[in-house]
Design a protein around this motif. Structure first.
Motif, PDB file in Angstrom:
ATOM      1  N   ILE A  60       0.707  -1.085   0.053  1.00 36.77           N
ATOM      2  CA  ILE A  60       0.060   0.148  -0.035  1.00 36.77           C
ATOM      3  C   ILE A  60       0.815   1.018   0.004  1.00 36.77           C
ATOM      4  O   ILE A  60       1.996   1.339   0.438  1.00 36.77           O
ATOM      5  CB  ILE A  60      -0.896   0.029   1.355  1.00 36.77           C
ATOM      6  N   ASP A  61       0.191   2.429  -0.373  1.00 37.97           N
ATOM      7  CA  ASP A  61       1.138   3.596  -0.572  1.00 37.97           C
ATOM      8  C   ASP A  61       1.979   3.774   0.696  1.00 37.97           C
ATOM      9  O   ASP A  61       2.978   4.423   0.627  1.00 37.97           O
ATOM     10  CB  ASP A  61       0.334   4.614  -1.217  1.00 37.97           C
ATOM     11  N   SER A  62       1.064   3.808   1.666  1.00 37.09           N
ATOM     12  CA  SER A  62       1.405   4.443   3.068  1.00 37.09           C
ATOM     13  C   SER A  62       2.695   3.703   3.649  1.00 37.09           C
ATOM     14  O   SER A  62       3.360   4.438   4.584  1.00 37.09           O
ATOM     15  CB  SER A  62       0.332   4.338   3.950  1.00 37.09           C
ATOM     16  N   VAL A  63       3.231   2.639   3.069  1.00 39.15           N
ATOM     17  CA  VAL A  63       4.282   1.892   3.667  1.00 39.15           C
ATOM     18  C   VAL A  63       5.348   1.699   2.478  1.00 39.15           C
ATOM     19  O   VAL A  63       6.441   1.286   2.923  1.00 39.15           O
ATOM     20  CB  VAL A  63       3.876   0.377   4.297  1.00 39.15           C
ATOM     21  N   LYS A  64       5.019   2.193   1.324  1.00 33.80           N
ATOM     22  CA  LYS A  64       6.247   1.765   0.156  1.00 33.80           C
ATOM     23  C   LYS A  64       7.311   2.634   0.766  1.00 33.80           C
ATOM     24  O   LYS A  64       7.433   4.044   1.356  1.00 33.80           O
ATOM     25  CB  LYS A  64       5.543   2.509  -0.990  1.00 33.80           C
ATOM     26  N   GLY A  65       8.704   2.210   0.675  1.00 31.34           N
ATOM     27  CA  GLY A  65       9.731   2.854   0.868  1.00 31.34           C
ATOM     28  C   GLY A  65      10.013   2.504   2.444  1.00 31.34           C
ATOM     29  O   GLY A  65      11.324   2.973   2.923  1.00 31.34           O
ATOM     30  N   ARG A  66       9.148   2.040   3.183  1.00 34.41           N
ATOM     31  CA  ARG A  66       9.556   1.916   4.705  1.00 34.41           C
ATOM     32  C   ARG A  66       9.426   0.415   4.884  1.00 34.41           C
ATOM     33  O   ARG A  66      10.115  -0.037   5.810  1.00 34.41           O
ATOM     34  CB  ARG A  66       8.623   2.643   5.400  1.00 34.41           C
ATOM     35  N   PHE A  67       8.612  -0.359   4.301  1.00 33.42           N
ATOM     36  CA  PHE A  67       8.261  -1.630   4.689  1.00 33.42           C
ATOM     37  C   PHE A  67       8.806  -2.639   3.541  1.00 33.42           C
ATOM     38  O   PHE A  67       8.667  -2.307   2.146  1.00 33.42           O
ATOM     39  CB  PHE A  67       7.011  -2.057   4.859  1.00 33.42           C
ATOM     40  N   THR A  68       9.385  -3.846   3.833  1.00 30.33           N
ATOM     41  CA  THR A  68       9.704  -4.734   2.857  1.00 30.33           C
ATOM     42  C   THR A  68       9.098  -6.120   3.161  1.00 30.33           C
ATOM     43  O   THR A  68       9.634  -6.771   4.517  1.00 30.33           O
ATOM     44  CB  THR A  68      11.449  -4.718   2.724  1.00 30.33           C
ATOM     45  N   ILE A  69       8.471  -6.696   2.342  1.00 26.79           N
ATOM     46  CA  ILE A  69       8.204  -8.178   2.573  1.00 26.79           C
ATOM     47  C   ILE A  69       9.084  -9.031   1.812  1.00 26.79           C
ATOM     48  O   ILE A  69       9.762  -8.731   0.725  1.00 26.79           O
ATOM     49  CB  ILE A  69       6.620  -8.251   1.993  1.00 26.79           C
ATOM     50  N   SER A  70       9.276 -10.198   2.570  1.00 26.49           N
ATOM     51  CA  SER A  70      10.266 -11.329   1.853  1.00 26.49           C
ATOM     52  C   SER A  70       9.680 -12.623   2.336  1.00 26.49           C
ATOM     53  O   SER A  70       8.777 -12.633   3.329  1.00 26.49           O
ATOM     54  CB  SER A  70      11.736 -11.004   2.289  1.00 26.49           C
ATOM     55  N   ARG A  71      10.419 -13.568   1.717  1.00 25.56           N
ATOM     56  CA  ARG A  71       9.938 -15.107   2.071  1.00 25.56           C
ATOM     57  C   ARG A  71      11.049 -15.778   2.063  1.00 25.56           C
ATOM     58  O   ARG A  71      12.033 -15.653   1.210  1.00 25.56           O
ATOM     59  CB  ARG A  71       8.859 -15.377   0.961  1.00 25.56           C
ATOM     60  N   GLU A  72      10.852 -17.015   2.911  1.00 23.49           N
ATOM     61  CA  GLU A  72      12.070 -18.024   2.648  1.00 23.49           C
ATOM     62  C   GLU A  72      11.182 -19.307   2.614  1.00 23.49           C
ATOM     63  O   GLU A  72      10.723 -20.007   3.477  1.00 23.49           O
ATOM     64  CB  GLU A  72      12.736 -18.244   3.834  1.00 23.49           C
TER      65      GLU A  72
END
Length: 121
Positions: A60-72
């Motif tokens: 969502i726009d409000s977290v772009k640049g601050r949050f990063t999703i990843s997976r293993e």
């Protein structure tokens, strides 16, 4: 697949947190992984998603640049790295799995236990 979110806590504005989502029962290889959040008195909202291969991510726009999703996939785990946290990020965070990426919480039939993130100003 059963999901358990963890890693929440009480932090100050500007701090960072890393949320983890542990899956059991099935491998997450066949699922796009998502993070949603629900603030007090508000509806559950989409935060981020990552495709099955991990090749694409959505925010969502409000977290772009601050949050990063990843997976293993090998660990059946997904993560949400949150930085520059703001008081408006305060919410219970949930991870969710679906065959494809979907930002509509109504499309998800299972919600595991969430983890509370509280950001003080």
């Amino acid at each position: 697949v059963q999901l358990q979110a963890s890693g929440g806590g009480l932090v100050q504005a500007g701090d960072s947190l890393r949320l983890s989502c542990a899956a059991s029962g099935r491998t997450i290889t066949n699922y796009a992984m998502h993070w949603f959040r629900q603030a007090p008195g508000k509806e559950r909202e989409f935060v981020a998603a990552i495709t099955r291969s991990g090749g694409r991510t959505y925010y969502i726009d409000s977290v772009k640049g601050r949050f990063t999703i990843s997976r293993e996939n090998a660990k059946s785990a997904a993560y949400l790295q949150m930085s520059s946290l703001k008081p408006e990020d305060t919410a219970v965070y949930y991870c969710a799995a679906r065959s494809g990426v979907d930002s509509d919480s109504r499309e998800f039939g299972y919600w595991g236990q969430g983890t509370l993130v509280t950001v003080s100003s």
